[in-house]
Design an enzyme around this catalytic site. Structure first.
Site, mmCIF file in Angstrom:
data_model
loop_
_atom_site.group_PDB
_atom_site.id
_atom_site.type_symbol
_atom_site.label_atom_id
_atom_site.label_comp_id
_atom_site.label_asym_id
_atom_site.label_seq_id
_atom_site.Cartn_x
_atom_site.Cartn_y
_atom_site.Cartn_z
ATOM 1 N N ILE A 60 7.226 -2.094 -1.677
ATOM 2 C CA ILE A 60 6.386 -0.527 -2.336
ATOM 3 C C ILE A 60 5.845 -0.599 -3.656
ATOM 4 O O ILE A 60 6.155 -1.155 -4.363
ATOM 5 C CB ILE A 60 6.804 1.307 -2.850
ATOM 6 C CG1 ILE A 60 7.350 1.576 -0.882
ATOM 7 C CG2 ILE A 60 5.866 2.257 -2.885
ATOM 8 C CD1 ILE A 60 6.390 1.327 -0.397
ATOM 9 N N LYS A 61 4.625 -0.802 -3.773
ATOM 10 C CA LYS A 61 4.269 -1.363 -4.957
ATOM 11 C C LYS A 61 3.734 -0.003 -6.342
ATOM 12 O O LYS A 61 2.632 0.918 -5.704
ATOM 13 C CB LYS A 61 2.887 -1.957 -4.708
ATOM 14 C CG LYS A 61 1.630 -3.026 -6.235
ATOM 15 C CD LYS A 61 0.125 -3.790 -5.524
ATOM 16 C CE LYS A 61 0.913 -4.821 -4.822
ATOM 17 N NZ LYS A 61 -0.708 -5.241 -4.430
ATOM 18 N N LEU A 62 3.888 -0.472 -7.390
ATOM 19 C CA LEU A 62 3.595 0.502 -8.426
ATOM 20 C C LEU A 62 3.311 0.301 -9.694
ATOM 21 O O LEU A 62 4.055 -0.887 -9.647
ATOM 22 C CB LEU A 62 5.393 1.250 -8.616
ATOM 23 C CG LEU A 62 5.476 2.753 -7.608
ATOM 24 C CD1 LEU A 62 7.495 2.542 -7.710
ATOM 25 C CD2 LEU A 62 5.098 3.110 -7.205
#
Length: 291
Positions: free
Chosen positions: A87-89
């Protein structure tokens, strides 16, 4: 990608979780589109796929967590296990804190838009699986601010210096967070496209575009990795904030790093601008498909 878009819109329109609200339908459709694309890639390549949480949530911890969980649930529905998904944040304070919760739930995160040591340290201290520092963009910033137009030796390249410092800190203080540099520039100018990549030899991982991979394959330049775990453990870096940087310390350190502050803002605004374009396209699809 037209079918993926149509499928995502149909999925969102049929979902009960939106309560028929257009904003919620559009948000769900965008997440589903990203998952559809990621699942397609996962069927072709091995290893991780990375899917971004809407960058407009960069300062919203709870919503970032909720979106991360939703993305993972949709992947698993399509038969892609969460172990294959990052999950890219964005590495805002809120993004880092959201990642901490997701990591505790077994959801691995990729913290992006890393332009400062403070961001990298906070990510590791909060248990992020992976970070993506943007080597070349750091060099760009320093050259522009200083009005430098000539070549820079790779060892003096500010992006290289930052990534080496992050690597050494992680290894010295036992952080498992993967440092995966991306965004490359020729330190010495045209014809030296591999400068930063070679200068960071020994890094945990790298994001390297196909043209540069081809140049690496065809290069006969002698190469010796500059990074290794044992040397890193002997570096003179000191542990930051006794191993647990809080919000005040993070914001103070990031504020003091003008490159980190400006490039994070610039990167977020660029991501948001692209998201706005996507939202407009999806809104049009939703309105034309709605009963």
């Amino acid at each position: 990608y037209a079918k993926m878009v149509d499928d995502a819109v149909a999925f969102a329109l049929a979902s009960d979780e939106t309560n028929g609200e257009e904003d919620a339908i559009v948000a769900l459709a965008i997440d589903r589109l990203a998952v559809n694309l990621g699942a397609s890639i996962a069927s072709i390549v091995k290893g991780y796929i990375s899917t971004e949480v809407n960058p407009k949530l960069a300062f919203d911890v709870d919503s970032s967590i909720s979106r991360g969980r939703r993305i993972i649930a949709m992947y698993e529905e399509l038969g892609v296990s969460k172990e294959r998904v990052l999950i890219k944040l964005p590495a805002t304070w809120e993004g880092i804190v959201a990642a901490e919760t997701l990591e505790q739930e077994g959801i691995q995160c990729n913290l992006t838009l890393i332009f400062s040591f403070a961001q990298a340290v906070a990510c590791a201290q909060r248990g992020a699986h992976l970070i993506s520092p943007f080597t070349g963009r750091v060099l760009d910033w320093h050259k522009n601010k200083q009005g430098r137009t000539g070549p820079t030796e790779p060892d003096d390249d500010e992006g290289v210096v930052l990534c080496r410092k992050i690597y050494n800190y992680y290894k010295k203080f036992g952080h498992d967070t993967i440092c995966m540099p991306a965004s490359w520039r020729p330190s010495r100018g045209a014809g030296y496209d591999l400068d930063e990549i070679l200068a960071l030899g020994g890094s945990d991982r790298m994001t390297i575009p196909a043209p540069l991979l081809e140049k690496l394959e065809g290069s006969d330049e002698e190469f010796s990795p500059s990074l290794d775990i044992e040397s890193a453990k002997q570096c003179d870096l000191e542990e930051v904030a006794n191993g647990c940087m809080d919000e005040k310390a993070f914001r103070y350190a990031l504020n003091a790093d003008v490159c980190g502050t400006e490039k994070l803002t610039e990167g977020l605004n660029a991501f948001i601008a692209e998201t706005d374009k996507l939202e407009e396209a999806i809104i049009s699809k939703v309105r034309s498909a709605a009963p």
